[in-house]
Design an enzyme around this catalytic site. Structure first.
Site, PDB file in Angstrom:
ATOM      1  N   LYS A  52       0.846  -1.205   0.000  1.00 33.39           N
ATOM      2  CA  LYS A  52       0.000   0.000   0.000  1.00 33.39           C
ATOM      3  C   LYS A  52       0.876   1.248   0.000  1.00 33.39           C
ATOM      4  O   LYS A  52       0.619   2.210  -0.735  1.00 33.39           O
ATOM      5  CB  LYS A  52      -0.921  -0.009   1.236  1.00 33.39           C
ATOM      6  CG  LYS A  52      -2.005  -1.080   1.188  1.00 33.39           C
ATOM      7  CD  LYS A  52      -2.728  -1.227   2.536  1.00 33.39           C
ATOM      8  CE  LYS A  52      -3.701  -2.412   2.506  1.00 33.39           C
ATOM      9  NZ  LYS A  52      -4.298  -2.700   3.830  1.00 33.39           N
ATOM     10  N   GLN A  96      -3.661  -1.371   9.949  1.00 34.06           N
ATOM     11  CA  GLN A  96      -3.673  -2.716   9.364  1.00 34.06           C
ATOM     12  C   GLN A  96      -4.183  -3.739  10.382  1.00 34.06           C
ATOM     13  O   GLN A  96      -3.717  -3.764  11.519  1.00 34.06           O
ATOM     14  CB  GLN A  96      -2.242  -3.081   8.914  1.00 34.06           C
ATOM     15  CG  GLN A  96      -2.127  -4.431   8.241  1.00 34.06           C
ATOM     16  CD  GLN A  96      -2.834  -4.490   6.888  1.00 34.06           C
ATOM     17  OE1 GLN A  96      -2.787  -3.539   6.112  1.00 34.06           O
ATOM     18  NE2 GLN A  96      -3.519  -5.580   6.622  1.00 34.06           N
ATOM     19  N   ASP A 119     -10.741   3.298   5.362  1.00 35.97           N
ATOM     20  CA  ASP A 119     -11.275   1.933   5.331  1.00 35.97           C
ATOM     21  C   ASP A 119     -12.800   1.906   5.488  1.00 35.97           C
ATOM     22  O   ASP A 119     -13.416   0.850   5.304  1.00 35.97           O
ATOM     23  CB  ASP A 119     -10.641   1.087   6.454  1.00 35.97           C
ATOM     24  CG  ASP A 119      -9.437   0.283   5.961  1.00 35.97           C
ATOM     25  OD1 ASP A 119      -9.351   0.033   4.748  1.00 35.97           O
ATOM     26  OD2 ASP A 119      -8.602  -0.099   6.804  1.00 35.97           O
TER      27      ASP A 119
END
Lengths: 287, 287
Positions: A52, A96, A119
């Site tokens: 990412k 994460q 997210d």
């Protein structure tokens, strides 16, 4: 043989569009910025976060990777989030998963400012989605990427019967909400569902996100249906497979995502797209 | 003949329990307080809000009814909400819908502090529900009341096939979420659904919340199913009817809510229950 919904090509084209938007913002003096927090040294998580990080840099964004030791306290993680919430150069924050057991993922997620929650896990953003509120807000990247892929192949939702297997906050619930909002009739199924395979066979669009390899095979699919396989399972031979048995399913389905090369690439491309969108939205809000 | 799910009796018993809790809090010096804002002079809304106001007083709560003229601006309504957000003696705030066209209901709803949002419409609360977050938060009263009624009659959700017809933020979406969270397989259907009646007939538990009188009749119901009729429609003869044709449906269903006397009384009793809960939760948060 089913049409292959090519996530790799679609993601590449989305990334091209994202880079143009990112460059445009940077030229205006507002370089999009994303921060990824990684706790611990899980090898898979390290690969994901570094991918990412590198992708964001490649698309011309500011990218910050914060690696914290396994032993970090929950308060210290939240403290990092708070600093990023305040940081004007950061428009997107993600932590994460999975987090170590001594850290409550929900508490950490809820601490991310909804306007930087790339997210889409913050309850305020999930609630706006499920409540079909107007306006701009982030949505979980895998579900949003699935919608982009369907759109790319002109697969519409209105009036279709959708079955989503798997009820996670990351995939099943938000993808169900997105499809409900596009006027599909959506059934959300899980491990408690009776006659799961018969239910799957009623679907015009079948989304499988369970983490069970080859849960669904060709005989469980309505002929001509669209099959979205969100599973990523690594076999004993090291090969990646989905939750759908591709070989038999692709003989029956009208369209299907491969694993790898289907939903996977769309997730990270959508993360990049949404980082740019959060930057644009922050400007519109006058921040 | 189906078992009648008696909302009137269940609501009366819930109200008794609520009064005991309210009195207990008052004895501790924390009288539960609810504020209802009514904009305009819609006769039905006037009746609803005054009923809520009177019921709260009857159960020993502080009850404030704020009636604003039809011409009030959106900012003035939000200003009233903000004052109530700050008011330590008020634990629950609701704004009666519908609002006049010049006021955006979503903006007003979103302005209520999530911890005082007794209707559960704030996206943060809806998102916590849909995301199955742990902890205490308010949930829309009609869906929560339906769950109480089902529990009263020992009707369980896990593994059941549920069909919810109607996708509103007030009823359809939150009731679907509550049932998903109790491990039912839930299909959310609406006016875009193909073969709606055939779908209804697959349901072990059928929830109808559309506002269309007699949309569902006995032939659309699986024998032995539980039927929850959320509709309240006033016929030309002035009589109240639901979205389900009770006469034919009650011959096929295993259990059914009447209209009136089913879901309706549960909604207002749940509003009272949740006002007390918000008061309790505010203490636990140390506020």
């Amino acid at each position: 043989m089913a049409i292959i919904l090519d996530g790799k090509t679609t993601a590449a084209s989305l990334n091209d569009a994202t880079k143009i938007q990112a460059d445009k913002l940077t030229a205006q003096g507002i370089q999009p910025g994303i921060a990824v927090i990684l706790v611990g040294e899980d090898p898979a998580s390290q690969i994901y976060t570094r991918n990412k990080h590198r992708k964001a840099e490649k698309l011309g964004m500011k990218s910050v990777l914060i690696e914290l030791p396994e032993t970090v306290s929950q308060d210290e993680v939240i403290n990092e989030v708070e600093k990023l919430n305040q940081d004007q150069s950061i428009h997107a924050i993600l932590v994460q998963s999975p987090l170590p057991d001594h850290i409550d993922a929900t508490t950490v997620t809820n601490s991310i400012l909804p306007s930087k929650d790339v997210d889409g896990f913050n309850p305020t953003n999930l609630g706006k989605l499920y409540g079909r509120q107007p306006g701009n807000y982030p949505v979980a990247c895998t579900p949003k990427g699935i919608m982009t892929l369907l759109k790319q192949y002109d697969i519409t939702l209105a009036g279709k019967n959708v079955v989503v297997i798997g009820r996670s906050v990351l995939v099943g619930r938000p993808v169900a909400a997105l499809m409900i909002n596009q006027n599909a009739t959506v059934t959300l199924a899980g491990r408690f569902t009776q006659n799961l395979k018969a239910l799957a066979k009623t679907a015009d669009i079948l989304v499988v996100a369970t983490g069970t390899p080859a849960l669904i095979s060709g005989q469980d699919i309505k002929p001509g249906a669209t099959v979205i396989d969100v599973g990523i399972n690594r076999g004993a031979d090291g090969k990646l497979t989905g939750d759908v048995d591709f070989e038999t399913a692709s003989q029956v389905a009208g369209a299907i995502t491969p694993v790898p090369g289907g939903v996977g690439p769309m997730t990270i491309a959508t993360l990049m797209q949404q980082t740019v969108e959060l930057t644009q939205w922050s400007l519109n809000n006058g921040k």
